[in-house]
Design an enzyme around this catalytic site. Structure first.
Site, short mmCIF file in Angstrom:
data_model
loop_
_atom_site.label_atom_id
_atom_site.label_comp_id
_atom_site.label_asym_id
_atom_site.label_seq_id
_atom_site.Cartn_x
_atom_site.Cartn_y
_atom_site.Cartn_z
N ILE A 105 -7.96 51.71 22.72
CA ILE A 105 -6.69 52.04 22.10
C ILE A 105 -6.83 51.78 20.76
O ILE A 105 -7.47 50.34 20.28
CB ILE A 105 -5.40 51.48 22.78
N CYS A 106 -6.25 52.49 19.56
CA CYS A 106 -6.28 52.16 18.29
C CYS A 106 -7.65 51.66 17.69
O CYS A 106 -8.44 52.47 17.82
CB CYS A 106 -5.23 50.90 18.10
N GLY A 107 -7.68 50.73 17.06
CA GLY A 107 -8.75 50.49 16.35
C GLY A 107 -10.32 50.41 17.09
O GLY A 107 -11.36 50.47 16.62
N THR A 109 -11.04 52.26 19.16
CA THR A 109 -11.78 53.80 19.19
C THR A 109 -12.62 53.79 18.18
O THR A 109 -13.53 54.46 18.18
CB THR A 109 -10.53 54.77 19.41
N ALA A 162 -6.59 56.34 23.22
CA ALA A 162 -5.14 56.47 22.71
C ALA A 162 -5.13 55.79 21.37
O ALA A 162 -5.82 54.89 20.98
CB ALA A 162 -4.29 55.76 23.77
#
Length: 207
Positions: A105-107, A109, A162
Protein backbone atom coordinates in the site's frame (compact mmCIF):
# COMPACT_ATOMS: atom_id res chain seq x y z
CA UNK A 1 -3.98 -30.30 8.02
CA UNK A 2 -3.23 -26.56 8.17
CA UNK A 3 0.41 -25.70 8.88
CA UNK A 4 1.44 -22.77 11.05
CA UNK A 5 2.78 -20.97 7.97
CA UNK A 6 -0.75 -20.95 6.53
CA UNK A 7 -1.86 -18.83 9.48
CA UNK A 8 1.09 -16.46 9.82
CA UNK A 9 1.19 -13.03 8.17
CA UNK A 10 4.39 -10.99 8.17
CA UNK A 11 4.24 -7.20 8.45
CA UNK A 12 7.32 -5.26 7.35
CA UNK A 13 8.22 -2.44 9.77
CA UNK A 14 10.64 0.43 9.31
CA UNK A 15 11.03 4.04 10.40
CA UNK A 16 8.09 6.28 9.34
CA UNK A 17 5.95 3.17 8.84
CA UNK A 18 2.47 4.55 8.01
CA UNK A 19 0.43 3.36 10.99
CA UNK A 20 -3.06 3.83 9.59
CA UNK A 21 -2.57 1.87 6.39
CA UNK A 22 -2.64 -1.67 7.77
CA UNK A 23 -4.53 -1.39 11.05
CA UNK A 24 -7.71 -2.94 9.68
CA UNK A 25 -5.77 -5.67 7.91
CA UNK A 26 -3.67 -6.85 10.82
CA UNK A 27 -6.39 -6.45 13.47
CA UNK A 28 -8.92 -8.57 11.62
CA UNK A 29 -6.38 -11.15 10.53
CA UNK A 30 -5.47 -11.56 14.19
CA UNK A 31 -9.14 -11.85 15.14
CA UNK A 32 -9.55 -14.61 12.56
CA UNK A 33 -6.82 -16.93 13.74
CA UNK A 34 -3.73 -15.47 12.10
CA UNK A 35 -0.50 -14.68 13.90
CA UNK A 36 0.96 -11.36 12.76
CA UNK A 37 4.74 -11.12 13.06
CA UNK A 38 6.74 -7.96 12.39
CA UNK A 39 9.87 -7.99 10.23
CA UNK A 40 12.61 -5.36 10.29
CA UNK A 41 15.93 -4.86 8.56
CA UNK A 42 17.46 -5.34 12.01
CA UNK A 43 16.10 -6.12 15.47
CA UNK A 44 16.40 -2.49 16.52
CA UNK A 45 13.07 -0.79 17.32
CA UNK A 46 11.58 1.36 14.58
CA UNK A 47 9.45 4.47 14.98
CA UNK A 48 6.24 4.75 13.01
CA UNK A 49 4.91 7.89 11.40
CA UNK A 50 2.60 8.23 14.40
CA UNK A 51 5.50 8.10 16.83
CA UNK A 52 4.97 4.52 18.05
CA UNK A 53 7.97 2.28 18.66
CA UNK A 54 7.85 -1.27 17.31
CA UNK A 55 10.30 -4.02 18.17
CA UNK A 56 10.60 -6.36 15.15
CA UNK A 57 9.95 -10.04 15.84
CA UNK A 58 12.53 -11.11 13.27
CA UNK A 59 14.94 -9.67 10.75
CA UNK A 60 14.38 -9.74 7.02
CA UNK A 61 17.27 -12.13 6.41
CA UNK A 62 15.42 -14.71 8.54
CA UNK A 63 12.16 -14.45 6.62
CA UNK A 64 11.31 -17.34 4.30
CA UNK A 65 8.22 -17.44 2.07
CA UNK A 66 7.48 -21.02 3.08
CA UNK A 67 7.01 -19.84 6.66
CA UNK A 68 4.35 -17.31 5.75
CA UNK A 69 0.93 -16.86 4.20
CA UNK A 70 1.38 -13.16 3.38
CA UNK A 71 3.92 -10.32 3.33
CA UNK A 72 2.48 -6.86 4.02
CA UNK A 73 4.37 -3.71 2.99
CA UNK A 74 3.21 -0.23 4.05
CA UNK A 75 4.11 3.26 3.00
CA UNK A 76 7.04 5.16 4.52
CA UNK A 77 9.18 8.11 3.48
CA UNK A 78 12.07 5.71 2.85
CA UNK A 79 10.45 4.34 -0.29
CA UNK A 80 10.99 7.70 -2.03
CA UNK A 81 14.25 8.90 -0.48
CA UNK A 82 16.76 6.23 -1.44
CA UNK A 83 17.27 2.49 -1.63
CA UNK A 84 17.11 1.74 2.09
CA UNK A 85 13.86 -0.20 1.81
CA UNK A 86 14.71 -1.97 -1.45
CA UNK A 87 15.51 -5.22 0.41
CA UNK A 88 11.81 -5.50 1.28
CA UNK A 89 10.88 -5.19 -2.40
CA UNK A 90 13.38 -7.94 -3.20
CA UNK A 91 11.79 -10.05 -0.47
CA UNK A 92 8.42 -9.45 -2.13
CA UNK A 93 9.85 -10.85 -5.35
CA UNK A 94 10.88 -13.99 -3.48
CA UNK A 95 7.39 -14.34 -2.03
CA UNK A 96 5.64 -13.92 -5.36
CA UNK A 97 8.04 -16.31 -7.10
CA UNK A 98 7.33 -18.86 -4.35
CA UNK A 99 3.56 -18.50 -4.82
CA UNK A 100 3.03 -16.63 -1.52
CA UNK A 101 0.89 -13.45 -1.62
CA UNK A 102 2.14 -9.91 -1.10
CA UNK A 103 0.08 -6.86 -0.14
CA UNK A 104 1.55 -3.37 -0.71
CA UNK A 105 0.00 0.00 0.00
CA UNK A 106 1.05 3.61 -0.64
CA UNK A 107 4.80 4.11 -1.10
CA UNK A 108 5.45 0.38 -1.02
CA UNK A 109 3.84 0.17 -4.45
CA UNK A 110 6.62 2.42 -5.78
CA UNK A 111 9.16 0.05 -4.25
CA UNK A 112 7.55 -2.85 -6.07
CA UNK A 113 7.46 -0.83 -9.29
CA UNK A 114 11.19 -0.17 -9.07
CA UNK A 115 11.75 -3.89 -8.50
CA UNK A 116 9.84 -4.63 -11.72
CA UNK A 117 7.06 -6.47 -9.92
CA UNK A 118 4.25 -4.35 -11.37
CA UNK A 119 5.30 -4.52 -15.00
CA UNK A 120 3.11 -7.55 -15.73
CA UNK A 121 0.55 -7.41 -12.93
CA UNK A 122 -2.66 -5.41 -12.54
CA UNK A 123 -2.11 -2.84 -9.79
CA UNK A 124 -2.97 0.55 -8.36
CA UNK A 125 -1.41 3.17 -6.09
CA UNK A 126 -2.01 6.72 -4.92
CA UNK A 127 -2.16 7.95 -8.52
CA UNK A 128 -0.76 6.75 -11.83
CA UNK A 129 1.90 9.42 -12.29
CA UNK A 130 3.37 8.62 -8.87
CA UNK A 131 4.35 5.19 -10.18
CA UNK A 132 5.23 6.57 -13.61
CA UNK A 133 7.94 8.64 -11.94
CA UNK A 134 9.75 5.40 -11.00
CA UNK A 135 10.36 4.70 -14.69
CA UNK A 136 8.67 1.32 -14.49
CA UNK A 137 7.23 -0.46 -17.50
CA UNK A 138 3.83 -1.33 -16.06
CA UNK A 139 1.80 1.79 -16.79
CA UNK A 140 -0.56 -0.11 -19.08
CA UNK A 141 -1.50 -2.39 -16.17
CA UNK A 142 -2.41 0.47 -13.82
CA UNK A 143 -6.03 0.36 -12.62
CA UNK A 144 -7.76 3.47 -11.28
CA UNK A 145 -9.44 1.78 -8.31
CA UNK A 146 -9.40 1.88 -4.50
CA UNK A 147 -7.53 -1.42 -4.30
CA UNK A 148 -6.61 -4.10 -6.81
CA UNK A 149 -5.86 -7.81 -6.57
CA UNK A 150 -3.86 -9.55 -9.26
CA UNK A 151 -4.34 -13.27 -8.78
CA UNK A 152 -0.93 -14.10 -10.18
CA UNK A 153 0.11 -16.34 -13.02
CA UNK A 154 0.34 -20.10 -12.59
CA UNK A 155 2.76 -20.79 -9.79
CA UNK A 156 2.92 -17.13 -8.74
CA UNK A 157 1.55 -15.50 -5.62
CA UNK A 158 -1.30 -13.02 -5.69
CA UNK A 159 -0.62 -9.30 -5.24
CA UNK A 160 -2.80 -6.68 -3.54
CA UNK A 161 -2.09 -2.99 -4.05
CA UNK A 162 -3.80 0.18 -2.82
CA UNK A 163 -3.26 3.89 -2.28
CA UNK A 164 -2.72 5.55 1.12
CA UNK A 165 -6.32 6.68 1.55
CA UNK A 166 -7.80 3.20 1.16
CA UNK A 167 -6.88 1.08 4.20
CA UNK A 168 -10.34 -0.50 4.34
CA UNK A 169 -10.38 -1.47 0.66
CA UNK A 170 -6.83 -2.76 1.08
CA UNK A 171 -7.94 -4.99 3.95
CA UNK A 172 -10.96 -6.21 1.97
CA UNK A 173 -8.73 -7.34 -0.88
CA UNK A 174 -6.36 -9.12 1.51
CA UNK A 175 -9.24 -10.94 3.20
CA UNK A 176 -10.64 -11.94 -0.16
CA UNK A 177 -7.30 -13.23 -1.40
CA UNK A 178 -6.69 -15.28 1.75
CA UNK A 179 -10.29 -16.47 2.06
CA UNK A 180 -10.69 -14.99 5.54
CA UNK A 181 -14.40 -14.33 4.95
CA UNK A 182 -16.85 -15.81 2.48
CA UNK A 183 -18.23 -13.43 -0.16
CA UNK A 184 -21.30 -12.44 1.87
CA UNK A 185 -19.36 -11.65 5.03
CA UNK A 186 -16.63 -9.89 3.09
CA UNK A 187 -19.18 -7.55 1.56
CA UNK A 188 -20.72 -6.96 4.99
CA UNK A 189 -17.32 -6.29 6.54
CA UNK A 190 -16.57 -3.67 3.91
CA UNK A 191 -19.98 -2.02 4.27
CA UNK A 192 -19.57 -1.85 8.05
CA UNK A 193 -16.07 -0.40 8.13
CA UNK A 194 -16.14 1.68 4.96
CA UNK A 195 -19.76 2.84 4.84
CA UNK A 196 -20.70 2.63 8.55
CA UNK A 197 -23.63 0.43 7.54
CA UNK A 198 -24.86 -0.87 10.90
CA UNK A 199 -27.04 -3.52 9.23
CA UNK A 200 -23.87 -5.27 8.06
CA UNK A 201 -22.99 -6.11 11.65
CA UNK A 202 -25.75 -8.74 11.81
CA UNK A 203 -24.32 -10.48 8.76
CA UNK A 204 -20.88 -10.61 10.36
CA UNK A 205 -22.40 -12.12 13.47
CA UNK A 206 -23.82 -14.93 11.37
CA UNK A 207 -27.45 -13.89 11.39
Amino acid sequence: MTSSSDRTAHLAVYDTFADWETGHTTAHLAQNGYTVRTVGLTRKPVTTMGGLRIQPDLVLDELRPQDSSLLILTGASGWDTGDGLAPFARAARGFLDAGVPVAAICGATAGLAREGLLDDRAHTSAISFYLAATGYAGGARYVDADAVTDGGAAGGGGLVTAGPTEPVAFAREVFGLLGVYDAKKLDAWYRLFHDSDASAYEVLQGE
